[in-house]
Design a protein around this motif. Sequence first.
Motif, mmCIF file in Angstrom:
data_model
loop_
_atom_site.group_PDB
_atom_site.id
_atom_site.type_symbol
_atom_site.label_atom_id
_atom_site.label_comp_id
_atom_site.label_asym_id
_atom_site.label_seq_id
_atom_site.Cartn_x
_atom_site.Cartn_y
_atom_site.Cartn_z
ATOM 1 N N TRP A 25 -4.242 3.463 -3.708
ATOM 2 C CA TRP A 25 -3.171 2.370 -3.246
ATOM 3 C C TRP A 25 -2.008 2.618 -4.432
ATOM 4 N N CYS A 27 1.050 0.305 -5.769
ATOM 5 C CA CYS A 27 1.381 -1.181 -6.113
ATOM 6 C C CYS A 27 2.880 -1.149 -6.688
ATOM 7 N N LEU A 69 -9.079 -5.391 -3.970
ATOM 8 C CA LEU A 69 -9.125 -4.010 -3.260
ATOM 9 C C LEU A 69 -10.448 -3.378 -3.243
ATOM 10 N N VAL A 106 1.639 -3.639 -1.789
ATOM 11 C CA VAL A 106 0.437 -2.727 -1.897
ATOM 12 C C VAL A 106 0.585 -1.993 -0.878
ATOM 13 N N GLN A 107 0.594 -0.659 -1.003
ATOM 14 C CA GLN A 107 0.598 0.480 -0.053
ATOM 15 C C GLN A 107 -0.536 1.271 0.007
ATOM 16 N N ARG A 108 -1.502 1.439 0.948
ATOM 17 C CA ARG A 108 -2.298 2.191 1.297
ATOM 18 C C ARG A 108 -1.915 3.689 1.281
#
Length: 319
Positions: A25, A27, A69, A106-108
């Motif tokens: 992830w 962030c 997470l 928050v980017q996966r």
Amino acid sequence: MQIPDQAILGSALHWLTEATAPPVWLCTIVAAQGSSPRPPGALLACNVRGEQVGSLSGGCIEEDLLQRLQSGVLPVARAELIEYGVTAEQNERLGLPCGGRLQVLVQRLTLERDRSWLRAALDAIAARRCLRRSVALDSGATVTAAQEHHAPLRFDGHTLDQTFGPQMRLLLVGAGQLGQSLAELALAMDYEVLVVDPRPRMREQWQGPTVPLLGGMPDDAVREHASDCHSIVITLTHDPRIDDMALMEALATDAWYVGALGSRRTTEKRLQRLRQLDIGEDRLRALHAPVGLDIGSKTPLEIAVAIMAELVQLRRARQ
């Protein structure tokens, strides 16, 4: 030496390309209200193993976010906006000062979707170019575009625009005591610092932080290391044979800031010499001299503070 964004994005890309790539992830603080430990644009990369690079706070938010997470309590498929400091309980538990409030995107990340833009951002930083990434909150997709200068982070609730680029590079001409103080402050403020001095004796007596100490002539150092729009050149030696060579070259480049130490009387004499060397008035107007804000500074450290304060003032004004 890697700058923080370079280390964070590089770690994220490295984790994604491992044989058994863990969930990763990225962030990003997209908004901050009140007193916040880190500004908008601050990054954190983390993975399901608990490894992390970067910072969003003093540690409290990172621990909470990573725990959520890892446990799946926070299922991020593409991109999610998370808020901290919404309640008094959160402020007390997470240590957010003065009622501070943060919004974190928050980017996966996945190898297929994100490898290209991560590589492009790392290449741009290494080449001392700026690159803008735009992240769509609904899809998590990222697109990039070249950008001439750093721009403030923008987030409208749907799209994040953030600029990545090189550190400001500070070339100091002169390895004396003032150069040592300036180097200390500049490194603490996340500048890349190089020092050039053709005098072996001065380089041998250097007692400042560990930075590249360049010999040779200062105009060569400017051409090779400090000629782009992310560069700063400041002369400190009081020796016209050294300072003037650096200034002649620097004023002919795209350097963002060119400054010279000296009194107003010394500055007038310097300008006369430069005019005699056919330096045009338009180029001379770009010279910041006497260098630094007029705060009545006398000691080397006080003068260094005045110089760094002027750089901060001008950079914030540009933004």
